[in-house]
Structure formats: structure tokens, C-alpha cells
Scaffold this motif. Structure first.
Motif, PDB file in Angstrom:
ATOM      1  N   UNK A   1       0.861  -1.182   0.000  1.00  0.00           N
ATOM      2  CA  UNK A   1       0.000   0.000   0.000  1.00  0.00           C
ATOM      3  C   UNK A   1       0.900   1.236   0.000  1.00  0.00           C
ATOM      4  N   UNK A   2       1.189   1.765  -1.190  1.00  0.00           N
ATOM      5  CA  UNK A   2       2.094   2.919  -1.262  1.00  0.00           C
ATOM      6  C   UNK A   2       1.389   4.213  -0.873  1.00  0.00           C
ATOM      7  N   UNK A   3       2.175   5.248  -0.644  1.00  0.00           N
ATOM      8  CA  UNK A   3       1.607   6.570  -0.376  1.00  0.00           C
ATOM      9  C   UNK A   3       0.741   7.011  -1.549  1.00  0.00           C
ATOM     10  N   UNK A   4      -0.390   7.599  -1.252  1.00  0.00           N
ATOM     11  CA  UNK A   4      -1.340   7.987  -2.299  1.00  0.00           C
ATOM     12  C   UNK A   4      -0.772   9.013  -3.266  1.00  0.00           C
ATOM     13  N   UNK A   5       0.096   9.893  -2.778  1.00  0.00           N
ATOM     14  CA  UNK A   5       0.623  10.963  -3.625  1.00  0.00           C
ATOM     15  C   UNK A   5       1.667  10.460  -4.627  1.00  0.00           C
ATOM     16  N   UNK A   6       2.231   9.274  -4.390  1.00  0.00           N
ATOM     17  CA  UNK A   6       3.274   8.753  -5.283  1.00  0.00           C
ATOM     18  C   UNK A   6       3.001   7.287  -5.638  1.00  0.00           C
TER      19      UNK A   6
END
Length: 515
Positions: A205-210
Motif C-alpha cells: 500500500x504505497x503513499x497515495x501521492x506517489x
């Protein structure tokens, strides 16, 4: 035979050919801007109507990509797939697992400038910072692959006549990797492959912005031959799927990099045993810092100023290792401060597609607003001597900012800002400087500028941080050279890029056979 590990070299952008190669990378990325990216669950692409929209922080009207957003149903599906894949992946030869990482690193190396250019577009990274991020991602794959080959046969223990004893490591199970946006490639890839090469399966689950660079990384791992279901790509909101997966009884471990508040929340939630859970979940957490450069009166003033500026303002101060506090012995305080102001005012800020820009934007509107609110707080606590100005009209730009004459307990000296703001505090002497440096709940990085050997030894004993540097800045740890991670509220002392990091993703087992 596996070659000895050497870290990936940084690109020399004074070379015209390298400049052209990076510009080609930007063109390659620009050709797929605005594309949609699906979830990846068990090797299958899943598109959702609800999207995470990734924008260029230097030009927030430019859409980098639209990423499908996972629901709890998708998270549960991914967990089921990962549990099934674990049964075969855990028994896969560790050398074969390592070989996949080697192949992935080779693919990334061939596309190095494309990935770096994507970081310039999606995270606003200047060329050199983006290049270092990509190099570090390559380093993590190469280093952890070699570490797994070293660990695959376990460690020697004693046996007795008629008895054979073995001590080895087995994987844990399904891990949840929650990665940050500031090292959107390096930390995301590093935390993921450390878990994978150790024999675990992963929900990323990566950061939403990247989230776009993470989607591209998943494609690379597939191309390198990673079996379906071993790595599942499930971006989404923390409240929607993050909590759900941390709480899940089948989650064996959580690998998190991010803020103190979120890390503490994950640690607390993971401690609760849910029905159907038969283990205590392991948490690997790196949660930020409030990092200090101490300048002694027996140190090099110019080196001190250069180190403070580079460490405070590299990537707009958006590093957990960034220098946000300069504690200077009073004998040289004015000299160091004056030189830092001069250097700071010479820095260039703007869209980082331009190689000449030292500093780019901060990541998003929320970060911009937070940083500017701290600038206002700083004006009430100390003296604004440089910067303090922001502009969010086209991108989220904050000028590099210096505050002087701060009290050690001021909010700017205690709270993590995560932006281009550094606060100066005056110390009576070296002992007082170390006392101020330690008066924070964090314990990540620190640096000391001094030419006195006794004072260096004193700092080694008394400066309470996980990464301590002498006569250099407090950022820029290299995989395999300076294992990185802190303690106290900076995290669980998990040393990324170090010789014991993979062990956090495995459990030890003893077998004893009577002969």
C-alpha cells in the motif's frame, strides 16, 4: 558466483551526455502522463471507478496518473491470494528468490533516468535527489539479494557426539508494506523486496501521492519473474484499507515508514490479538526525526554551514533525516548563522524539470499549509532571518527558511515540520550543545562538526541517535555503508540497508536430530 556488493554510483550531471539522457527520461515519462493504473491482485489487473489522482507538485494542474483505489473487499481478496502464494513461495530456493531481485535491479538500471524523471514529475525531486533515490532502490535490491544468499543456510551452532543441531531462518507469512512518498522509489522498493526475498508474500500500500512509481515498480517485478500473488498492489486510504489490513488476523507483520502519529497508531493496533490470530504481529517502523547538527567551537565553520544548508534544504527538507535544528556553541554561533543565511539566499527554487533548480516544491497542499503554519509559529518563537515565504499558485513552493535564537523547548525545536525550515539555538559550550541535541523524543540522525577527538568520542557515547555523523551533514546514508534507522519515537531501530534487516522479516528455528 555473485559479485561483491558495491553501491550504485550517482550520475554526474555536469556531463552533457548524462543531461541529455535525463531529458530523454523526462520525455519518456511525459508520454505516459495521465495514464490509469489498476490494482494488481494475484497477477490480475483490477480497475475501480474510485481513483487516487497523482499530480505534479511543481505544477498541480498536471496529472501524473490515476490509480485505482482498493476497497476492503479488494484487500481481503489480496490477503487470500497472498496466503495461498505464500505456501509455494516460502519453499522456493532462496537463491532463486535473490535472482529475481538481481534481474529487477538490472531492469531498473537500464531504465534509471526514466524512473528518476518519474520522481521529478510525481514527487517534485531535483535531478540529483531523484537520481539518488533510484540508485538507492537499485542498491536495496542488490544488497538484500546478497544478504539472503548469506543467510539461507542459517548460523552455526554447536553439536555433540550423536547429535546434529541446526539453526536457521524461515519466513513469517503475509506482510503489509505501507511506504512513504518522500523516498517514493527507494523506501517503497527496499521495504518490499526485503520482505519478498526473505520468503514472505506482500500487500503493498504505497503513499497515495506517489502511487504511480509504485505501480511501475510492480511491473518491473513481474517482468523479473516474480510469481503471481507474491506481490499484490493495493493502494488506498489508510482508514479504508490500512486499518483493516493492520488489524487482519492473517497479517503476520507490518512494515511502515511515515509519521510518528501514524506509526504509533499502527503499533498500537497491531498489538491487539484478533479472533483467528495465532501469533503476535511484528511491526517494523521508521517514524521520522527531529535531527540536529551540533557545531563545536573547534569545528570548521564553512563545513558546518555547508552541511547545515545541504541537510536542511535537500529535497525541500522532506526527509526524516533532514537537519531541522542547528545547535551551535556561542563562540562561533554568529559566524555559522551568517554564513548559513548567505548560502540559503543563493539557493534556487522552482520546477525541478530544470536541472539548475536546487529545491523544488513540497509534496501537496496539506504539507504546504502545515509548513507555512510553522513559519508563523516560528515568528513568535525566534527571529526569521531567511525565507519564510510560500507560493502555492501553480505548485507548492516554500522558500528555504532559517530561524535564529530559538529556545531549546520551542515548538520549532521539538516538532517535526517536514519542510525547508531550520531553527538555530545557541549553546553555552559543547556539553550544553549535546544536552540540547538530546532534548527531543526522536532519535534518528545527528551530526557533529568538530576537530577535537575527545569531543567526537564524547558524542559517540552521549548523542542518542541511530545514525551519527562527524564532519559532514546528517542526511545521505548509503545502503550497506551506513545502515539507516533510529530509536525512541523515530521507530523500532530497524536498520534498513544493514546486515540484520532481513532477520526482521524471518523467524529463527532450531532443529536437533539424534544420530
Amino acid at each position: 558466483m555473485v559479485k561483491p556488493y558495491q553501491h550504485e554510483p550517482f550520475t554526474d550531471f555536469s556531463n552533457l551526455e548524462n543531461q541529455k539522457a535525463y531529458e530523454e527520461g523526462l520525455k519518456t515519462v511525459d508520454a505516459y502522463l495521465g495514464k490509469d493504473y489498476d490494482l494488481v491482485i494475484g497477477g490480475e489487473r483490477v480497475s475501480t471507478e474510485d481513483k487516487l489522482v497523482s499530480v505534479n507538485p511543481a505544477n498541480h494542474s498536471q496529472v501524473v496518473g490515476r490509480v485505482s483505489k482498493a476497497t476492503r473487499e479488494h484487500a481481503e481478496q489480496a490477503m487470500t491470494v497472498a496466503l495461498d502464494a505464500f505456501e509455494s513461495w516460502r519453499t522456493t530456493d532462496p537463491v532463486s528468490r535473490a535472482d529475481i531481485l538481481f534481474r529487477a535491479s538490472a531492469i531498473i538500471r537500464r531504465r534509471k533516468h526514466e524512473f528518476s524523471a518519474l520522481l521529478t514529475r510525481e514527487a517534485g525531486k531535483p535531478w540529483n535527489e531523484a537520481d539518488a533515490d533510484t540508485a538507492e532502490a537499485i542498491d536495496f535490491l542488490e544488497y538484500y539479494a546478497r544478504q539472503m544468499i548469506r543467510l539461507k543456510d542459517g548460523m552455526p551452532v554447536e553439536s555433540r557426539p550423536g547429535e546434529s543441531n541446526r539453526f536457521g531462518y524461515i519466513p513469517l507469512g503475509v506482510g503489509i508494506v505501507i511506504s512513504p512518498w518522500n523516498f517514493a522509489f527507494a523506501i517503497m522498493a527496499g521495504t518490499t523486496v526485503a520482505a519478498l526475498v526473505s520468503g514472505n508474500t506482500v500487500l503493498l500500500k504505497p503513499a497515495s501521492t506517489t502511487a504511480v512509481v509504485a505501480a511501475k515498480f510492480v511491473e518491473v517485478m513481474e517482468e523479473a519473474g516474480l510469481p503471481k500473488g507474491v506481490l499484490n498492489y493495493v493502494p488506498g486510504s489508510g482508514s479504508e484499507i490500512g486499518d483493516y489490513l493492520v488489524d487482519h488476523p492473517k497479517t503476520r507483520f507490518v512494515s511502515f515508514t511515515g509519521s510518528r502519529d501514524v506509526g504509533v497508531r499502527i503499533y498500537e493496533r497491531a498489538a491487539k490479538v484478533h479472533p483467528g490470530q495465532k501469533w503476535l504481529k511484528r511491526v517494523i517502523a521508521e517514524m521520522g526525526g527531529k535531527d540536529t547538527i551540533v557545531v563545536d567551537n573547534e569545528g570548521d565553520v564553512e563545513l558546518a554551514a555547508q552541511s547545515i544548508v545541504a541537510s536542511a534544504f535537500g529535497f525541500s527538507g522532506q526527509k526524516c533525516s533532514a537537519c531541522s535544528r542547528a545547535v551551535v556553541v556561542e563562540d562561533v554561533y554568529d559566524q555559522v548563522l551568517e554564513r548559513v543565511i548567505e548560502l540559503t539566499k543563493d539557493l534556487t527554487v522552482g520546477n525541478t524539470e530544470d536541472r539548475e533548480k536546487f529545491m523544488g516544491p513540497v509534496i501537496d497542499q496539506a504539507a504546504y499549509d502545515k509548513i507555512m503554519s510553522y513559519v508563523e509559529i516560528g515568528k513568535t518563537e525566534g527571529k526569521l532571518v531567511a525565507g519564510g515565504v510560500g507560493d502555492d499558485s501553480t505548485g507548492w513552493f516554500v522558500q528555504p527558511t532559517v530561524f535564529a535564537d530559538m529556545e531549546p523547548d520551542a515548538r520549532l525545536m521539538q516538532e517535526e515540520i517536514f519542510g525547508p525550515v531550520v531553527a538555530f539555538s545557541k549553546a553555552k559550550d559543547y556539553d550544553h550543545a549535546l544536552e540540547i541535541a538530546n532534548n527531543t523524543e526522536y532519535g534518528l540522525t545527528g551530526a557533529v562538526i568538530t576537530n577535537n577527538r575527545e569531543k567526537i568520542d564524547q558524542a559517540k557515547r552521549d548523542f542518542q541517535v541511530g545514525n551519527l555523523y562527524f564532519n559532514r551533514g546528517c542526511t545521505g546514508a548509503i545502503v550497506g555503508y551506513q545502515p539507516f534507522g533510529g530509536f525512541n519515537m523515530s521507530g523500532t531501530d530497524s536498520k534498513a540497508g544493514g546486515p540484520d534487516y532481513l532477520l526482521l522479516h524471518m523467524q529463527a528455528r532450531t532443529t536437533s536430530e539424534m544420530l
